[in-house]
Design an enzyme around this catalytic site. Structure first.
Site, PDB file in Angstrom:
ATOM      1  N   ARG A 262      31.784  23.402  33.690  1.00 55.36           N
ATOM      2  CA  ARG A 262      30.462  23.571  33.076  1.00 55.36           C
ATOM      3  C   ARG A 262      29.373  23.203  34.080  1.00 55.36           C
ATOM      4  O   ARG A 262      29.439  22.158  34.720  1.00 55.36           O
ATOM      5  CB  ARG A 262      30.327  22.692  31.825  1.00 55.36           C
ATOM      6  CG  ARG A 262      31.349  23.035  30.744  1.00 55.36           C
ATOM      7  CD  ARG A 262      31.184  22.193  29.504  1.00 55.36           C
ATOM      8  NE  ARG A 262      32.270  22.438  28.554  1.00 55.36           N
ATOM      9  CZ  ARG A 262      32.397  21.846  27.383  1.00 55.36           C
ATOM     10  NH1 ARG A 262      31.481  20.958  26.996  1.00 55.36           N
ATOM     11  NH2 ARG A 262      33.417  22.124  26.592  1.00 55.36           N
ATOM     12  N   ARG A 277      30.080  12.948  31.998  1.00 53.92           N
ATOM     13  CA  ARG A 277      29.547  14.318  32.052  1.00 53.92           C
ATOM     14  C   ARG A 277      29.781  14.881  33.451  1.00 53.92           C
ATOM     15  O   ARG A 277      29.065  14.561  34.389  1.00 53.92           O
ATOM     16  CB  ARG A 277      28.056  14.310  31.703  1.00 53.92           C
ATOM     17  CG  ARG A 277      27.501  15.673  31.312  1.00 53.92           C
ATOM     18  CD  ARG A 277      26.030  15.573  30.971  1.00 53.92           C
ATOM     19  NE  ARG A 277      25.800  14.705  29.831  1.00 53.92           N
ATOM     20  CZ  ARG A 277      25.830  15.101  28.558  1.00 53.92           C
ATOM     21  NH1 ARG A 277      26.088  16.355  28.278  1.00 53.92           N
ATOM     22  NH2 ARG A 277      25.604  14.239  27.581  1.00 53.92           N
ATOM     23  N   GLU A 349      30.585  10.587  22.006  1.00 52.21           N
ATOM     24  CA  GLU A 349      31.442  11.708  21.584  1.00 52.21           C
ATOM     25  C   GLU A 349      32.655  11.877  22.497  1.00 52.21           C
ATOM     26  O   GLU A 349      32.539  11.847  23.724  1.00 52.21           O
ATOM     27  CB  GLU A 349      30.630  13.006  21.590  1.00 52.21           C
ATOM     28  CG  GLU A 349      31.438  14.230  21.173  1.00 52.21           C
ATOM     29  CD  GLU A 349      30.791  15.535  21.585  1.00 52.21           C
ATOM     30  OE1 GLU A 349      31.538  16.511  21.757  1.00 52.21           O
ATOM     31  OE2 GLU A 349      29.554  15.578  21.737  1.00 52.21           O
ATOM     32  N   SER A 352      34.979  17.106  19.299  1.00 53.46           N
ATOM     33  CA  SER A 352      34.156  17.842  18.344  1.00 53.46           C
ATOM     34  C   SER A 352      35.068  18.837  17.641  1.00 53.46           C
ATOM     35  O   SER A 352      35.706  19.664  18.292  1.00 53.46           O
ATOM     36  CB  SER A 352      33.026  18.567  19.079  1.00 53.46           C
ATOM     37  OG  SER A 352      32.064  19.062  18.186  1.00 53.46           O
ATOM     38  N   ARG A 391      36.968  11.341  29.350  1.00 58.42           N
ATOM     39  CA  ARG A 391      36.271  10.374  28.494  1.00 58.42           C
ATOM     40  C   ARG A 391      37.256   9.389  27.875  1.00 58.42           C
ATOM     41  O   ARG A 391      36.918   8.221  27.667  1.00 58.42           O
ATOM     42  CB  ARG A 391      35.478  11.105  27.407  1.00 58.42           C
ATOM     43  CG  ARG A 391      34.303  11.884  27.962  1.00 58.42           C
ATOM     44  CD  ARG A 391      33.363  12.370  26.882  1.00 58.42           C
ATOM     45  NE  ARG A 391      32.235  13.087  27.475  1.00 58.42           N
ATOM     46  CZ  ARG A 391      31.106  13.378  26.844  1.00 58.42           C
ATOM     47  NH1 ARG A 391      30.957  13.013  25.580  1.00 58.42           N
ATOM     48  NH2 ARG A 391      30.124  14.024  27.451  1.00 58.42           N
TER      49      ARG A 391
END
Length: 425
Positions: A262, A277, A349, A352, A391
């Site tokens: 990403r 991130r 988070e 999801s 994460r």
């Protein structure tokens, strides 16, 4: 993609649901209605012109057999052909614009989703585990990782630039252990493991909703017109693109480990330090392709499957239901699972889990034959992280850190990792 028949028949309902996401989306519905009206007008006019042309063509044949002059009628047929050609080109452009406009409209939030603007309006559903009380000041995962020699941010930047990290030694083994542990857990629950391509065609990303809206966040190989996947959801969900499935084969459960790529175009200044991130990160994905009647039961089960990973790892977390303004583009309803980070004194988070209903299925044209009606219906698709590996590693470093700088390995991972404690090298 939203069913255009729903927009035609219940435009006010569609506008009302979309406005709970963003009021500016209402104008897209008006544009669809306008284009759809123009499309139908052109089609009606074309049908009339083609009918006239066919009648005149028959008349020409008749007149020729009778030895009569056909010049005037032939001139009219020529005029009709030119008008038909012009309208066919206009129809092509209108239909293309209509399709493109529909592709920019997000999914309708399920009526049960709380209405809100952004993450501050999300609703906590439940918590699991008690955050550990430290008798020393807990350090952030990047500091722990650097001291242990398992996270190398400088060499990551040397190789690739910012938001890239080299994971080394026991860190690499812990990363691999997490991947294997997650895949083993999910496959035992009936998920079929897949090793998909990491490069996909544009239409595959259209199918799951990343294109056209999120092109700026994707890495593209221009020469081959292929994109690096931002999540395994993309290839997994599209496995059944343009297929009609047998009802008895539903539900289909899939899982895959892949790196995800990403550009994080909108993340400037966020999570600059650490591995929260990254431009490239590992993730184990869960995808379900199910009967429409069971999709919300399947969503609850999906969340439980992701939660179990954290429970077995002994990591405190909470489940949050996203409000309408915070929903992802393709989702009708989403639960986020947030894991506790002691150094930040908050939940972040880590998964999801979403029900996209038939939104992606319409874009992919993935259907099943309904045994009761004999008609083809769109499936419902669901996806969730099971979990984001980097994460999870960061959460383990923070929650299992010791005052001497070592990190205890969660019990369920020890056979995978080959040690009980990771110490500074």
């Amino acid at each position: 993609m939203i069913d255009i028949n729903l927009i035609r028949e219940k435009p006010d309902y569609v506008k009302e649901r979309l406005a709970t996401r963003d009021k500016e989306l209402v104008s897209l519905v008006d544009k669809v209605l306008e284009l759809d009206k123009r499309r139908r007008e052109i089609i009606k006019r074309l049908e009339a012109l083609r009918s006239e042309r066919n009648k005149l063509s028959k008349e020409i044949g008749k007149l020729k057999r009778e030895g009569k002059d056909t010049t005037e009628i032939q001139n009219r047929v020529k005029e009709l052909k030119e008008e038909i050609d012009r309208l066919e080109e206009e129809l092509r452009k209108v239909e293309e614009e209509l399709k493109n406009t529909l592709l920019w409209i997000p999914n309708l939030p399920h009526p049960s989703v709380p209405v809100g603007e952004d993450e501050k309006d999300n609703v906590e559903v439940r918590r699991w585990g008690e955050p550990r009380k430290f008798d020393f000041e807990p350090k952030p995962h990047w500091e722990i990782g650097e001291r242990l020699g398992i996270l190398d941010f400088k060499r990551g930047a040397k190789l690739s630039g910012s938001r890239f990290t080299v994971i080394a030694g026991w860190g690499a083994r812990l990363e691999r252990a997490l991947i294997n542990f997650m895949l083993d857990l999910h496959t035992k629950k009936g998920y079929k493991e897949i090793c998909p391509p990491h490069l996909v065609k544009p239409e595959i990303l259209i199918g799951t909703g990343q294109l056209p809206k999120f092109e700026e966040d994707l890495y593209k190989c221009e020469r081959d017109n292929l994109y690096l996947i931002p999540t395994a959801e993309v290839p997994l969900t599209n496995l059944y693109r343009e297929e009609i499935l047998k009802e008895e084969n539903l539900p289909i459960y899939l899982t895959a480990y892949t790196p995800c790529y990403r550009r994080e175009a909108g993340a400037y200044g966020k999570d600059i330090r650490g591995i929260i991130r990254q431009h490239q990160f590992d993730k184990v994905e869960l995808v379900k392709i199910v009967h429409p009647d069971t999709s919300y039961d399947e969503l609850e089960k999906l969340v439980k499957d992701a939660e179990e990973v954290l429970q077995l790892l002994g990591l405190p977390y909470r489940v949050v239901e996203l409000c309408t303004g915070d929903l992802g583009f393709s989702a009708a309803k989403t639960y986020d699972i947030e894991v506790w980070f002691p150094s930040q004194n908050k939940y972040r988070e880590i998964s999801s889990c979403s029900n996209c209903e038939d939104f992606q299925a319409r874009r992919m044209n993935t259907r099943f034959k309904d045994s009761k009606t004999g008609k083809n219906r769109f499936v419902h698709t669901l996806n969730g992280s099971g979990l984001a590996v980097g994460r999870t590693l960061a959460a383990i470093l923070e929650n299992y850190q010791q005052e001497d700088g070592s990190v205890v390995v969660p019990e369920v991972l020890r056979d995978y990792v080959g040690t009980d404690v990771i110490r500074p090298e």
